[in-house]
Design a protein around this motif. Structure first.
Motif, PDB file in Angstrom:
ATOM      1  N   UNK A   1      -7.655  12.047  -0.031  1.00  0.00           N
ATOM      2  CA  UNK A   1      -7.423  12.419   1.366  1.00  0.00           C
ATOM      3  C   UNK A   1      -5.936  12.485   1.656  1.00  0.00           C
ATOM      4  N   UNK A   2      -5.531  13.511   2.389  1.00  0.00           N
ATOM      5  CA  UNK A   2      -4.153  13.660   2.819  1.00  0.00           C
ATOM      6  C   UNK A   2      -3.983  13.046   4.209  1.00  0.00           C
ATOM      7  N   UNK A   3      -2.748  13.086   4.691  1.00  0.00           N
ATOM      8  CA  UNK A   3      -2.427  12.478   5.980  1.00  0.00           C
ATOM      9  C   UNK A   3      -3.257  13.070   7.113  1.00  0.00           C
TER      10      UNK A   3
ATOM     11  N   UNK B   1       0.859  -1.181   0.000  1.00  0.00           N
ATOM     12  CA  UNK B   1       0.000   0.000   0.000  1.00  0.00           C
ATOM     13  C   UNK B   1       0.895   1.230   0.000  1.00  0.00           C
ATOM     14  N   UNK B   2       0.722   2.073  -1.016  1.00  0.00           N
ATOM     15  CA  UNK B   2       1.477   3.307  -1.123  1.00  0.00           C
ATOM     16  C   UNK B   2       0.570   4.489  -0.803  1.00  0.00           C
ATOM     17  N   UNK B   3       1.076   5.402   0.008  1.00  0.00           N
ATOM     18  CA  UNK B   3       0.274   6.551   0.409  1.00  0.00           C
ATOM     19  C   UNK B   3      -0.091   7.412  -0.791  1.00  0.00           C
ATOM     20  N   UNK B   4       0.757   7.420  -1.815  1.00  0.00           N
ATOM     21  CA  UNK B   4       0.447   8.205  -3.014  1.00  0.00           C
ATOM     22  C   UNK B   4      -0.783   7.663  -3.729  1.00  0.00           C
ATOM     23  N   UNK B   5      -0.915   6.331  -3.791  1.00  0.00           N
ATOM     24  CA  UNK B   5      -2.092   5.720  -4.405  1.00  0.00           C
ATOM     25  C   UNK B   5      -3.353   5.995  -3.580  1.00  0.00           C
TER      26      UNK B   5
END
Length: 517
Positions: free
Chosen positions: A198-200, A187-191
């Protein structure tokens, strides 16, 4: 563990299935507690100290089979909020009323389970004997894993805690499927940001609404779907104003919301015992074979020869890496040396070299046996019941011309960098074999073509014989008919003659002479 409301199911559509060589030469932060917790699910039968066995096999396979550089991270002192949430989870699962939930003193953390802490301590000792770096977090291990990933010290995190994204992780490996062409579920945060919009900080806000490891309750009446729609940008936002207002009322009724302490904890970038300027001290050392044998012999009752066989793939990988980068001795383990390339092996579409290692003369410290004692055989049988990184890659014994060799599966690029001339020679031999094989196939095809070219004549001969046979048969039948018809004709002529003779006006004596002469 992590964000409540089945948060992983929300992220599932944005998972990537990476290939067999995804972790090659990458640094990976491993949440050691995650592995230890998994041992109860991974091993379905009774095994002596399964947490040690699981950690041992996974570390070796992660290092040798997948070519990664693991960095192990252990939990520090849990925060009071985490301790309170853990106690609440236990009460809830036990059916105990939460009204009787004890409240820890301000700033005081509840200690972890002693049995679990003992397992962690033994696993830390094991991985350190294997030469792996170990870092201790100030609080949660997933927080330090995420910080290492965010700051570029590692390339990915191995954990099942979804709140690692809230701590700043960029790439999380949640699960493994080793019996697959794509064994890693990543799982990549960019995907996730691109898919969910949604951002962090918005993910942190959602965790506050639906609950997390530090506050299980969240906002009453607000689930994951409601929280997701609340923070996403909609084109028809005006039509949702009434709904949005109702959610805001629910949030306003919640006391101490939002919890600033939880927000500050997720956004903190000081989760390890190192300074931002110096960074973490991460190095990979050689395994301490002597102490490792004593450790595993004491805890697992494994024989030294069996332990060294299990260690062989890790040592061969380390030797090839050193050989490719620097000039090292020709022996590893103090007694083995590279012999040749045995063949090319394919694992789920990924090709490897099978390397033959031979025992150097004059160095015999232990015997390698193809059949181990009953204890080791039991352990190998247990491997078949485990479905993660726990397949036991014991090197095969190969006998050639009365000499015994050990066979290991090695990365092609790694072998090529360590022994370029041997690889070049092996490829030339393979090309010659392929050329010979092509020539043989060509000659066989030519013979087949010659047979096919000769077959039309045989067919014509057969056809001619077929044609000849009915023609002769017809002629023969016609002759039989003529022969059968000829006597009838002669008889008819004779009878006619008889009639002619009998009907003539000749004297009787003359007619007799004509009939019998």
């Amino acid at each position: 563990m992590g964000i409540g409301g089945n948060f992983w199911d929300l992220l599932k559509p944005y998972a990537r299935n990476e290939g067999f060589d995804f972790l090659r030469n990458k640094r990976v932060a491993v949440d050691l507690s995650f592995w230890i917790v998994q041992h109860t699910n991974a091993i379905k039968t009774h095994v002596r100290k399964p947490h040690l066995r699981l950690t041992f096999f996974r570390t070796i396979n992660l290092f040798s089979k997948f070519g990664a550089f693991p960095v192990f991270v252990v939990d520090g002192t849990p925060s009071p909020l985490k301790s309170q949430a853990r106690i609440a989870r236990f009460f809830r699962s036990s059916g105990i009323e939460l009204n009787s939930l004890p409240v820890p003193e301000q700033g005081v953390s509840a200690e972890r389970n002693r049995s679990f802490s003992s397992c962690v301590k033994e696993c830390v000792e094991l991985v350190e004997l294997l030469g792996m770096p170990v870092l201790k977090a100030k609080g949660e291990a997933e927080a330090l894993c995420a910080q290492l990933n965010s700051e570029g010290h590692v390339d990915a995190c191995i954990t099942a805690d979804s709140d690692a994204f809230l701590f700043g992780a960029k790439c999380i490996i949640k699960s493994f499927r080793p019996n697959s062409k794509e064994p890693f579920e990543c799982y990549n945060i960019s995907d996730i940001e691109a898919g969910l919009g949604l951002k962090r900080k918005q993910l942190i806000a959602i965790s506050l609404l639906v609950g997390n490891d530090h506050d299980m309750n969240g906002v009453r009446g607000v689930g994951l779907e409601t929280a997701l729609h609340f923070y996403r940008k909609h084109k028809e936002q005006k039509r949702l104003e009434n709904w949005h207002t109702k959610v805001c009322h629910k949030i306003a009724e919640e006391p101490n919301f939002p919890n600033d302490e939880i927000i500050d904890m997720y956004l903190c970038s000081d989760n390890g015992h190192f300074s931002a300027n110096d960074g973490p001290h991460i190095t990979w050392e050689r395994p301490n074979i002597g102490m490792l044998i004593d450790f595993l012999n004491f805890h697992q009752r494994w024989e030294p020869s069996y332990i060294q066989r299990l260690m062989f793939p890790m040592m061969s990988t380390m030797f090839l890496r050193d050989k490719a980068s620097t000039t090292v001795e020709s022996l590893f383990f103090g007694q083995y040396e590279f012999d040749s390339l045995h063949r090319v092996k394919s694992i789920y579409g990924f090709q490897l070299y099978v390397v033959k290692w031979k025992r150097a003369a004059g160095n015999f410290t232990y015997a390698i046996r193809s059949n181990e004692s009953g204890t080791q055989q039991d352990v190998v049988e247990h491997d078949k019941l485990v479905d993660l990184l726990d397949d036991c890659d014991v090197p095969m014994i190969h006998v050639d011309d009365g000499c015994s060799f050990l066979l290991t599966d090695e990365n092609m690029d790694l072998v090529g960098a360590a022994f370029p001339e041997e690889v070049k020679r092996f490829r030339q031999e393979q090309e010659q074999k392929d050329l010979k094989r092509k020539r043989n196939s060509t000659s066989r095809s030519q013979e087949y073509e010659n047979e096919n070219s000769a077959s039309p004549n045989s067919k014509s001969i057969q056809l001619n014989i077929t044609k000849f046979y009915p023609s002769t048969k017809i002629k023969h039948e016609s002759k039989q008919e003529e022969s059968s018809k000829k006597p009838d004709t002669e008889e008819g002529e004779a009878s006619a003659n008889k009639r002619n003779v009998s009907s003539s006006n000749l004297p009787k004596s003359v007619r007799r002479r004509l009939l019998f002469d």
